[in-house]
Design an enzyme around this catalytic site. Sequence first.
Site, PDB file in Angstrom:
ATOM      1  N   ARG A 163      44.789  30.607  72.722  1.00 19.31           N
ATOM      2  CA  ARG A 163      44.316  31.066  73.520  1.00 19.31           C
ATOM      3  C   ARG A 163      43.134  29.850  74.303  1.00 19.31           C
ATOM      4  O   ARG A 163      42.363  30.099  74.789  1.00 19.31           O
ATOM      5  CB  ARG A 163      43.221  31.916  73.591  1.00 19.31           C
ATOM      6  CG  ARG A 163      43.681  33.793  73.332  1.00 19.31           C
ATOM      7  CD  ARG A 163      44.246  34.132  74.370  1.00 19.31           C
ATOM      8  NE  ARG A 163      44.780  35.644  74.437  1.00 19.31           N
ATOM      9  CZ  ARG A 163      45.891  35.666  73.478  1.00 19.31           C
ATOM     10  NH1 ARG A 163      46.469  34.393  73.043  1.00 19.31           N
ATOM     11  NH2 ARG A 163      46.733  37.365  73.067  1.00 19.31           N
ATOM     12  N   SER A 240      39.829  41.165  77.373  1.00 15.76           N
ATOM     13  CA  SER A 240      38.735  40.755  75.879  1.00 15.76           C
ATOM     14  C   SER A 240      38.441  39.886  76.224  1.00 15.76           C
ATOM     15  O   SER A 240      38.496  38.489  76.255  1.00 15.76           O
ATOM     16  CB  SER A 240      40.108  40.307  74.377  1.00 15.76           C
ATOM     17  OG  SER A 240      40.863  41.655  74.677  1.00 15.76           O
ATOM     18  N   GLU A 345      35.561  34.909  75.485  1.00 16.21           N
ATOM     19  CA  GLU A 345      37.124  33.978  76.129  1.00 16.21           C
ATOM     20  C   GLU A 345      36.970  33.947  77.630  1.00 16.21           C
ATOM     21  O   GLU A 345      37.776  33.192  77.887  1.00 16.21           O
ATOM     22  CB  GLU A 345      38.113  35.492  75.964  1.00 16.21           C
ATOM     23  CG  GLU A 345      38.953  34.701  76.773  1.00 16.21           C
ATOM     24  CD  GLU A 345      40.212  36.186  75.609  1.00 16.21           C
ATOM     25  OE1 GLU A 345      41.546  36.147  76.984  1.00 16.21           O
ATOM     26  OE2 GLU A 345      40.118  36.650  74.685  1.00 16.21           O
TER      27      GLU A 345
END
Length: 353
Positions: A163, A240, A345
């Site tokens: 990520r 998320s 995130e």
Amino acid sequence: MATLAHYTTLRLGGPAGRFAEAGTAAELVDAVRAADAGGEPLLLLGGGSNLVVSDAGFSGTVLRVGSSGWRALPGWDTADGELFVEVAAGQNWDEFVAAMVEQGVGGVECLSGIPGSVGATPIQNVGAYGCEISEVLVSARCYDRRAGEVRTLTAADLGFGYRTSVLKGTDTGVVLDVRLALHTDGLSRPIRYAELARKLDVPVGTRVPVADARAAVLELRRGKGMVLDAGDHDTWSAGSFFTNPILAEAEAAEALTRISDVVGADVPVPTYPADGGVKLSAAWLIERAGFGKGHPGPGGRVSLSHKHALALTNRGGASTADLLALAREVRDGVHARFGVRLRPEPLLVNCTL
């Protein structure tokens, strides 16, 4: 004055000082250069799916990336069955995926249903169901704000990780378009994610028709509230909210001992191999720390999704302050119980945890 809540999937965020849109890569470069020359703060906006914008908004210029479309790249040396495609940064990601699947082109089918624009995908190395954009991305053409020039960065240059990439956490590289290596045999990439393999009723590692893979991924995502639906508050989220923590081997061993002491040695703790260590499941930690699906935040205006504990959702009438209060409660609760620190995130704009 544009209100940024109208442009984010959380439907949160205050006003923009100035709002503009660039419909082509050339317009995007020109607009960024103009903002830099004037010394004004600049926020680039794609699909708004990975943004948490403060209630105060953004005092500078918000520039929406409105370019769209894709094309097969002529003149590239390709092996049989390969297709190299250039996609504009502002192109809606899932519309592109759907078009590829409809044409029997494989490589991105497991990334179906992800909201947002193509330009955001290399920034955080978007991934889901065992696939990441880094596996098919050849290069990204970017405007380098420091050098004042357009550069092409290869996948190696982008320094992909879980990520993340060299573009994340910095505003110096503006993605103009990406180039992807796909395949035309009508089959998916090998199915590596166990949950998806079970859904398809195939062994892990099997390749299936791309349409079957897309349909299964979309069904799984809908069940978790991860496909945008204006009528479903469980999808009023940034996806998320926390990344799955990756711990070094020694740190992971210590954390797993503490977790087992808390939940019981007979309770299996999900772990996954990861570059540089061991990956834990953020959703599992959140639920075992006492934050179940639907756990409410301030005034019930925000809550964890009723379908997936990893998504923080706006139930209507919420503020960004409400959302951040819930995020802090969850983050601090997990840390207090298990000693593991969760990290957000999404990009936080003019706000912090």
